[in-house]
Design an enzyme around this catalytic site. Sequence first.
Site, PDB file in Angstrom:
ATOM      1  N   ASN A  10       0.871  -1.187   0.000  1.00 34.18           N
ATOM      2  CA  ASN A  10       0.000   0.000   0.000  1.00 34.18           C
ATOM      3  C   ASN A  10       0.898   1.224   0.000  1.00 34.18           C
ATOM      4  O   ASN A  10       1.535   1.527   1.009  1.00 34.18           O
ATOM      5  CB  ASN A  10      -0.891  -0.013   1.247  1.00 34.18           C
ATOM      6  CG  ASN A  10      -1.616   1.314   1.415  1.00 34.18           C
ATOM      7  OD1 ASN A  10      -1.820   2.048   0.450  1.00 34.18           O
ATOM      8  ND2 ASN A  10      -2.006   1.633   2.652  1.00 34.18           N
ATOM      9  N   LYS A  12       0.125   4.310  -0.187  1.00 33.15           N
ATOM     10  CA  LYS A  12      -0.469   5.523   0.391  1.00 33.15           C
ATOM     11  C   LYS A  12      -0.280   6.677  -0.601  1.00 33.15           C
ATOM     12  O   LYS A  12      -0.311   6.461  -1.806  1.00 33.15           O
ATOM     13  CB  LYS A  12       0.136   5.833   1.757  1.00 33.15           C
ATOM     14  CG  LYS A  12       0.149   4.624   2.681  1.00 33.15           C
ATOM     15  CD  LYS A  12       0.596   4.993   4.066  1.00 33.15           C
ATOM     16  CE  LYS A  12       0.896   3.739   4.867  1.00 33.15           C
ATOM     17  NZ  LYS A  12       0.319   3.749   6.194  1.00 33.15           N
ATOM     18  N   HIS A  96      -9.391   0.991   4.901  1.00 35.15           N
ATOM     19  CA  HIS A  96      -8.098   1.229   5.567  1.00 35.15           C
ATOM     20  C   HIS A  96      -8.316   2.190   6.732  1.00 35.15           C
ATOM     21  O   HIS A  96      -9.133   3.110   6.654  1.00 35.15           O
ATOM     22  CB  HIS A  96      -7.100   1.818   4.567  1.00 35.15           C
ATOM     23  CG  HIS A  96      -5.697   1.828   5.084  1.00 35.15           C
ATOM     24  ND1 HIS A  96      -5.241   2.786   5.952  1.00 35.15           N
ATOM     25  CD2 HIS A  96      -4.655   0.980   4.876  1.00 35.15           C
ATOM     26  CE1 HIS A  96      -3.979   2.529   6.254  1.00 35.15           C
ATOM     27  NE2 HIS A  96      -3.597   1.443   5.610  1.00 35.15           N
ATOM     28  N   GLU A  98      -6.690   4.617   7.758  1.00 31.80           N
ATOM     29  CA  GLU A  98      -6.502   6.045   7.447  1.00 31.80           C
ATOM     30  C   GLU A  98      -7.757   6.618   6.807  1.00 31.80           C
ATOM     31  O   GLU A  98      -8.109   7.780   7.019  1.00 31.80           O
ATOM     32  CB  GLU A  98      -5.259   6.220   6.555  1.00 31.80           C
ATOM     33  CG  GLU A  98      -3.981   6.025   7.365  1.00 31.80           C
ATOM     34  CD  GLU A  98      -2.770   5.574   6.565  1.00 31.80           C
ATOM     35  OE1 GLU A  98      -2.774   5.670   5.324  1.00 31.80           O
ATOM     36  OE2 GLU A  98      -1.806   5.110   7.202  1.00 31.80           O
ATOM     37  N   GLU A 168      -5.149  -5.142  10.496  1.00 33.18           N
ATOM     38  CA  GLU A 168      -4.164  -4.070  10.680  1.00 33.18           C
ATOM     39  C   GLU A 168      -4.469  -3.315  11.974  1.00 33.18           C
ATOM     40  O   GLU A 168      -5.319  -2.410  11.987  1.00 33.18           O
ATOM     41  CB  GLU A 168      -4.230  -3.083   9.506  1.00 33.18           C
ATOM     42  CG  GLU A 168      -3.896  -3.693   8.173  1.00 33.18           C
ATOM     43  CD  GLU A 168      -3.277  -2.683   7.228  1.00 33.18           C
ATOM     44  OE1 GLU A 168      -2.207  -2.961   6.692  1.00 33.18           O
ATOM     45  OE2 GLU A 168      -3.854  -1.586   7.045  1.00 33.18           O
ATOM     46  N   GLY A 174       2.632   2.195  10.645  1.00 39.54           N
ATOM     47  CA  GLY A 174       3.620   3.271  10.537  1.00 39.54           C
ATOM     48  C   GLY A 174       4.320   3.604  11.831  1.00 39.54           C
ATOM     49  O   GLY A 174       5.046   4.593  11.911  1.00 39.54           O
ATOM     50  N   SER A 214       3.620  -2.142  10.223  1.00 41.41           N
ATOM     51  CA  SER A 214       5.073  -2.129  10.459  1.00 41.41           C
ATOM     52  C   SER A 214       5.762  -3.435  10.064  1.00 41.41           C
ATOM     53  O   SER A 214       6.736  -3.857  10.697  1.00 41.41           O
ATOM     54  CB  SER A 214       5.379  -1.767  11.922  1.00 41.41           C
ATOM     55  OG  SER A 214       4.938  -0.453  12.194  1.00 41.41           O
TER      56      SER A 214
HETATM   57  C1  PEP Z   1      -0.577   0.208   5.740  1.00 39.90           C
HETATM   58  O1  PEP Z   1      -0.506   1.328   5.249  1.00 39.90           O
HETATM   59  O2  PEP Z   1      -1.544  -0.533   5.499  1.00 39.90           O
HETATM   60  C2  PEP Z   1       0.503  -0.230   6.619  1.00 39.90           C
HETATM   61  C3  PEP Z   1       0.414  -1.425   7.180  1.00 39.90           C
HETATM   62  O3  PEP Z   1       1.553   0.635   6.801  1.00 39.90           O
HETATM   63  P1  PEP Z   1       2.998   0.302   7.443  1.00 39.90           P
HETATM   64  O4  PEP Z   1       3.448  -1.010   6.843  1.00 39.90           O
HETATM   65  O5  PEP Z   1       3.851   1.441   7.027  1.00 39.90           O
HETATM   66  O6  PEP Z   1       2.794   0.176   8.923  1.00 39.90           O
END
Ligand code: PEP
Length: 254
Positions: A10, A12, A96, A98, A168, A174, A214
């Site tokens: 992803n 972003k 997601h 976000e 998630e 992040g 992460s």
């Molecule tokens: C994500 O954006 O779905 C995500 C898991 O980000 P990160 O791997 O940077 O934590």
Amino acid sequence: MTRRKFLAGNWKMYKTVAEARQFAEQLSRRSTDLSVDADYAVCPPFTALQALRVILPSGVLLGAQNVHPGGNGAYTGEVSVDMLAELGVHYVVVGHSERRQLFGEGDEFIAQKVEAVLQAGLIPILCVGENLNQREHGQTLQVVANQTQTALAGIASTALRALVIAYEPVWAIGSGLTPTPAEAQQVIAHIRSVVGENKGAAVASSVQILYGGSVKPGNIAGFTNQPDIDGALVGGASLAADSFADMALAMNGR
Ligand code: PEP
């Protein structure tokens, strides 16, 4: 049932078209590290979909990060499932955290998106996960169960042959923090059992459920070696082609 492993990136709101092209060229040089026994996708910003479509290494499919559930209409700034399908998109990230947090998307709207994506013949990557407060109050299993049930409520089991869920934890995205692989396994096994209770054993055993939050080359195998964890949805560490290929190698035990 043996489920294929799946590594999805992803991106972003990162990468111009030129940067996306560079990623594809670099990943092509590592294409022998992408075992054909697993599934791969990158989800760039909408603006890079068309360019990536023709230059991604074979076996790496296109995903979109969002969609509007309506058909054509007066939805300024939005993109429909048909527009994504025309660009060769296979997967659409839905729900997601976000989008939930920053853009106020609720469970009902997310359910509409899942339905629209499936109806267009695309595969939703439905994201669920608890925030830190919910985790600290012991509500994780309840939160992911509610999010999963609501998103899938109106959808017949027969329509769910192709479905991906990503667990998630919001606090892990992040942040550099993760649950232990055993904790993620427990939550993902619970999500699978919720799918089974609501949509039947066949859907529960075929749905690919990913861990996200992460993930990087050094920790992905700990998650994907768990029996119910079928891969990873990765943000930051999916932006560099070498890191993507290294995660593929680790996920596939190579
Ligand atoms: C994500 O954006 O779905 C995500 C898991 O980000 P990160 O791997 O940077 O934590």
